[in-house]
Motif scaffolding. Structure first.
Motif, PDB file in Angstrom:
ATOM      1  N   ASP A 500      -0.429  -2.835 -11.788  1.00  0.00           N
ATOM      2  CA  ASP A 500       0.459  -3.972 -11.490  1.00  0.00           C
ATOM      3  C   ASP A 500       1.438  -3.626 -10.378  1.00  0.00           C
ATOM      4  OD1 ASP A 500      -0.802  -5.404 -13.420  1.00  0.00           O
ATOM      5  OD2 ASP A 500       0.729  -5.075 -14.966  1.00  0.00           O
ATOM      6  N   LEU A 501       1.994  -2.424 -10.459  1.00  0.00           N
ATOM      7  CA  LEU A 501       2.938  -2.000  -9.432  1.00  0.00           C
ATOM      8  C   LEU A 501       2.240  -1.763  -8.102  1.00  0.00           C
ATOM      9  CD1 LEU A 501       5.364   0.409 -11.300  1.00  0.00           C
ATOM     10  CD2 LEU A 501       5.877  -1.814 -10.321  1.00  0.00           C
ATOM     11  N   GLU A 502       1.031  -1.244  -8.166  1.00  0.00           N
ATOM     12  CA  GLU A 502       0.273  -1.030  -6.946  1.00  0.00           C
ATOM     13  C   GLU A 502       0.066  -2.355  -6.214  1.00  0.00           C
ATOM     14  OE1 GLU A 502      -4.221   0.271  -5.506  1.00  0.00           O
ATOM     15  OE2 GLU A 502      -3.516   0.833  -7.508  1.00  0.00           O
ATOM     16  N   GLU A 503      -0.282  -3.393  -6.958  1.00  0.00           N
ATOM     17  CA  GLU A 503      -0.502  -4.708  -6.351  1.00  0.00           C
ATOM     18  C   GLU A 503       0.797  -5.259  -5.766  1.00  0.00           C
ATOM     19  OE1 GLU A 503      -2.607  -7.999  -5.075  1.00  0.00           O
ATOM     20  OE2 GLU A 503      -3.315  -6.057  -5.838  1.00  0.00           O
ATOM     21  N   PHE A 504       1.900  -5.076  -6.503  1.00  0.00           N
ATOM     22  CA  PHE A 504       3.200  -5.565  -6.037  1.00  0.00           C
ATOM     23  C   PHE A 504       3.613  -4.848  -4.752  1.00  0.00           C
ATOM     24  CE2 PHE A 504       7.803  -5.082  -5.813  1.00  0.00           C
ATOM     25  CZ  PHE A 504       8.224  -6.401  -5.874  1.00  0.00           C
ATOM     26  N   CYS A 505       3.499  -3.516  -4.744  1.00  0.00           N
ATOM     27  CA  CYS A 505       3.909  -2.736  -3.579  1.00  0.00           C
ATOM     28  C   CYS A 505       3.008  -3.020  -2.370  1.00  0.00           C
ATOM     29  CB  CYS A 505       3.888  -1.242  -3.903  1.00  0.00           C
ATOM     30  SG  CYS A 505       5.098  -0.739  -5.149  1.00  0.00           S
ATOM     31  N   PHE A 506       1.708  -3.194  -2.643  1.00  0.00           N
ATOM     32  CA  PHE A 506       0.782  -3.500  -1.556  1.00  0.00           C
ATOM     33  C   PHE A 506       1.145  -4.828  -0.888  1.00  0.00           C
ATOM     34  CE2 PHE A 506      -3.031  -5.752  -0.126  1.00  0.00           C
ATOM     35  CZ  PHE A 506      -3.463  -4.887   0.867  1.00  0.00           C
ATOM     36  N   LYS A 507       1.416  -5.844  -1.678  1.00  0.00           N
ATOM     37  CA  LYS A 507       1.773  -7.153  -1.121  1.00  0.00           C
ATOM     38  C   LYS A 507       3.076  -7.067  -0.327  1.00  0.00           C
ATOM     39  CE  LYS A 507      -0.600 -10.090  -4.495  1.00  0.00           C
ATOM     40  NZ  LYS A 507      -0.435 -11.085  -5.573  1.00  0.00           N
ATOM     41  N   PHE A 508       4.030  -6.280  -0.821  1.00  0.00           N
ATOM     42  CA  PHE A 508       5.290  -6.115  -0.093  1.00  0.00           C
ATOM     43  C   PHE A 508       5.018  -5.466   1.265  1.00  0.00           C
ATOM     44  CE2 PHE A 508       9.089  -3.939   1.277  1.00  0.00           C
ATOM     45  CZ  PHE A 508      10.118  -4.807   0.949  1.00  0.00           C
ATOM     46  N   CYS A 535      -7.844  -0.501   5.527  1.00  0.00           N
ATOM     47  CA  CYS A 535      -9.046  -1.267   5.202  1.00  0.00           C
ATOM     48  C   CYS A 535      -8.729  -2.445   4.286  1.00  0.00           C
ATOM     49  CB  CYS A 535     -10.078  -0.363   4.533  1.00  0.00           C
ATOM     50  SG  CYS A 535     -10.776   0.888   5.631  1.00  0.00           S
ATOM     51  N   ARG A 536      -7.904  -2.177   3.300  1.00  0.00           N
ATOM     52  CA  ARG A 536      -7.558  -3.232   2.342  1.00  0.00           C
ATOM     53  C   ARG A 536      -6.726  -4.325   3.002  1.00  0.00           C
ATOM     54  NH1 ARG A 536      -4.271  -2.168  -3.334  1.00  0.00           N
ATOM     55  NH2 ARG A 536      -4.349  -4.332  -4.119  1.00  0.00           N
ATOM     56  N   ALA A 537      -5.791  -3.906   3.864  1.00  0.00           N
ATOM     57  CA  ALA A 537      -4.965  -4.883   4.578  1.00  0.00           C
ATOM     58  C   ALA A 537      -5.817  -5.718   5.526  1.00  0.00           C
ATOM     59  CB  ALA A 537      -3.852  -4.166   5.330  1.00  0.00           C
ATOM     60  N   SER A 538      -6.851  -5.083   6.120  1.00  0.00           N
ATOM     61  CA  SER A 538      -7.746  -5.807   7.023  1.00  0.00           C
ATOM     62  C   SER A 538      -8.510  -6.887   6.272  1.00  0.00           C
ATOM     63  CB  SER A 538      -8.731  -4.835   7.686  1.00  0.00           C
ATOM     64  OG  SER A 538      -8.044  -3.907   8.498  1.00  0.00           O
ATOM     65  N   ARG A 539      -8.958  -6.541   5.066  1.00  0.00           N
ATOM     66  CA  ARG A 539      -9.687  -7.526   4.270  1.00  0.00           C
ATOM     67  C   ARG A 539      -8.820  -8.720   3.914  1.00  0.00           C
ATOM     68  NH1 ARG A 539     -11.736  -2.723   1.825  1.00  0.00           N
ATOM     69  NH2 ARG A 539     -10.285  -2.942   0.064  1.00  0.00           N
ATOM     70  N   CYS A 540      -7.501  -8.489   3.893  1.00  0.00           N
ATOM     71  CA  CYS A 540      -6.566  -9.592   3.603  1.00  0.00           C
ATOM     72  C   CYS A 540      -6.229 -10.391   4.860  1.00  0.00           C
ATOM     73  CB  CYS A 540      -5.279  -9.043   3.003  1.00  0.00           C
ATOM     74  SG  CYS A 540      -5.478  -8.298   1.380  1.00  0.00           S
ATOM     75  N   GLY A 541      -6.783  -9.953   6.021  1.00  0.00           N
ATOM     76  CA  GLY A 541      -6.531 -10.680   7.261  1.00  0.00           C
ATOM     77  C   GLY A 541      -5.262 -10.288   7.968  1.00  0.00           C
ATOM     78  N   SER A 542      -4.718  -9.114   7.625  1.00  0.00           N
ATOM     79  CA  SER A 542      -3.424  -8.722   8.211  1.00  0.00           C
ATOM     80  C   SER A 542      -3.529  -8.325   9.672  1.00  0.00           C
ATOM     81  CB  SER A 542      -2.831  -7.551   7.418  1.00  0.00           C
ATOM     82  OG  SER A 542      -2.626  -7.910   6.070  1.00  0.00           O
ATOM     83  N   PHE A 543      -4.723  -7.959  10.146  1.00  0.00           N
ATOM     84  CA  PHE A 543      -4.849  -7.475  11.516  1.00  0.00           C
ATOM     85  C   PHE A 543      -5.647  -8.435  12.394  1.00  0.00           C
ATOM     86  CE2 PHE A 543      -4.527  -3.593   8.878  1.00  0.00           C
ATOM     87  CZ  PHE A 543      -3.316  -3.125   9.363  1.00  0.00           C
TER      88      PHE A 543
END
Length: 545
Positions: A500-508, A535-543
């Motif tokens: 849960d914290l991993e998901e929260f910190c990742f989104k932040f 890689c994970r941020a890329s999949r979310c469209g961040s780049f």
């Protein structure tokens, strides 16, 4: 009028016995951490805007912090401070009474009978014979040799001290006769108040802004000084340069007196409450705003007797507590004029001044030392890490943490299992802990005693030993995450499988991507972790851009 002296002294002690309160109700004390607050035995918030505070710890160390108007913190300089500073000059002095003026100046009486003063001194209210500011505590001794001071009271710019023998000394500003000398010249050093008090034994004192009051061992009350609003209760509004008896209270035995800015309260041995003086804000509780030159009986319709009254020369607020524990307030309450006593949900009169007085000063020196008044929760909090009562020690990073097996077993399933007869830990007096750091493990144990966790976010990630602590730690992390620590927290969450914290910190991190990627923590992270994040941020469209 005849009363047994011992019975009267007992009743007065009961009336003036400080209640347990939470200093956190005063905004200044939110600057202190939970551990520091737990060390406080006595405290007082004062000043024209309630911007200064003094507190005494369990080991009799005196600390001050706040704005420091007129050097009223006594630190030796004129600097304000949000970090408590220790007054070494007063270390080891057990405080029995403390009061403050409007300058402000501060008076402190120690258990040994010594009197100390510091702060504003434009009218010689420090009693040292000068008008120089008191940047540090000084011992007030002129005319007080071999006198043991038991109580102090401050008006706006004058001072009173009560001795063990029932004598009253006064000094400072005297434009209205508030020093009781028979004249209006300022008094630079302590002078005994005599005239009508000669040969009498005083049991209590109080000050309005420019007036003085005293109650005798036989229950009589005297007043002197400014009387423009009738605050002396003598039936007129003329100033009194020497003590004058309140004839209207003839036949009554007064136990306690309290003075507001320009009004007065008296409590009798039968639990009756009288008020007189200024009433602009309804502070007399009479149902109107008319001044009263003589004492008026108020709250006569209440079935439960009054056991405590409260007022302060800095405010126009009044409060009282009944035998059944009900607390009433009236007068100026957060800008409103409450002309009749209003029943509150508070448990003590101190809360009225914390939440509704202007300024939100303390009307008395609060004491945290009386175990008879501790709740179960307060008792547990007090005994955490106490060598005197503990039956077990944890050794972490070479430091001991003192605890009680019974408390740990009651509060935590982990310890309930650990202290079974077939576990070796059940027989040990010292248990070594090597999988946690000292701050983290101490905070965990303290949580079991207090239900609070005091940890920086970086230390809150780990493997808590109970679910409620885990939720509290997650709350700390979510509340304390910043651009600077976000990637470090994300890395720790991954390491401890805190999904849960991993998901929260990742989104932040994604939501603040540009700023996070410019921090040192981002580029100091493990290469595989960095690659996974990108890689994970890329999949979310961040780049995409």
């Amino acid at each position: 009028m005849a009363r047994d002296a011992l019975d009267l002294q007992y009743l007065r002690t009961r009336v003036r016995y400080p209640a347990m309160v939470d200093v956190g109700k005063w905004p200044l004390f939110t600057l202190l951490g939970a551990q520091e607050v737990s060390r406080i035995r006595q405290a007082c918030v004062f000043g024209t805007s309630a911007n200064e505070a003094i507190y005494i710890t369990q080991d009799d160390e005196v600390f001050v912090f706040g704005l420091n108007c007129s050097n009223c913190l006594g630190t030796g300089d004129s600097q304000s401070t949000m970090v408590p500073k220790k007054l070494d000059f007063l270390r080891g002095k057990k405080v029995v009474s403390l009061s403050y003026g409007s300058g402000p100046h501060v008076l402190l009486a120690a258990e040994g009978g010594e009197l100390f003063a510091w702060g504003h001194n434009g009218y010689s209210q420090l009693g040292n014979g000068t008008t120089n500011q008191g940047v540090s505590p000084i011992l007030v001794s002129t005319n007080l040799q071999n006198k043991k001071i038991t109580q102090v009271a401050c008006g706006s710019h004058h001072s009173l001290a009560l001795t063990h023998d029932g004598e009253v000394f006064a000094w400072g500003y005297n434009n209205c006769g508030q020093v009781g000398s028979g004249a209006t010249a300022n008094q630079p050093t302590p002078r005994r108040v005599t005239n009508c008090l000669q040969g009498k034994v005083v049991m209590g004192i109080a000050c309005g802004q420019t007036s003085s009051m005293a109650v005798l061992d036989n229950g009589e009350v005297f007043g002197w000084g400014y009387n423009g609003n009738g605050q002396l209760g003598v039936g007129n509004n003329g100033n009194q340069l020497t003590p004058c008896r309140l004839a209207a209270l003839q036949g009554l035995c007064v136990l306690q007196i309290a003075s507001g800015y320009a009004h007065s309260l008296a409590l009798t041995d039968e639990g009756l409450l009288y008020a007189w003086g200024a009433n602009t804000y309804g502070q007399l509780g009479t149902g109107n705003k008319s001044n009263q030159l003589s004492p008026v009986h108020i709250m006569a319709e209440k079935e439960s007797r009054i056991v405590e009254i409260a007022a302060c020369h800095s405010t126009h607020t009044s409060a009282c507590k009944t035998q059944s524990g009900q607390v009433y307030m009236w007068g100026q309450c957060r800008g409103q004029s409450i002309v009749l006593p209003h029943l509150t949900h508070f448990s003590c009169t101190d809360d009225v001044f914390a939440c509704f007085a202007t300024p939100s000063v303390m009307w008395r020196l609060l004491s945290m030392e009386h175990d008879d008044f501790l709740t179960v929760a307060q008792s547990l909090r007090k005994e955490f890490d106490s060598p005197e009562t503990a039956d077990l020690k944890f050794s972490v990073d070479g430091k001991y943490i003192h605890v009680h097996k019974a408390v740990l077993k009651i509060r935590c399933e982990h310890f309930r299992s650990m202290f079974q007869s077939h576990w070796t830990e059940d027989m040990k007096e010292v248990i070594e802990i090597d999988q946690f750091s000292y701050p983290v493990y101490r905070s965990f144990l303290e949580f079991l005693y207090t239900d609070n966790v005091d940890l920086p976010p970086e230390d809150a990630i780990g493997k808590p030993l109970c679910n409620r602590l885990k939720r509290l730690c997650q709350h700390i992390i979510k509340r304390g995450i910043t651009v600077e620590n976000a990637f470090s927290l994300l890395s720790a969450a991954v390491r401890y499988d805190a999904e849960d914290l991993e998901e929260f910190c990742f989104k932040f991190c994604v939501n603040h991507l540009t700023a996070v990627t410019q921090t040192a923590a981002f580029w100091q992270i493990d290469g595989n972790m960095l690659k996974e994040f990108i890689c994970r941020a890329s999949r979310c469209g961040s780049f995409k851009n």
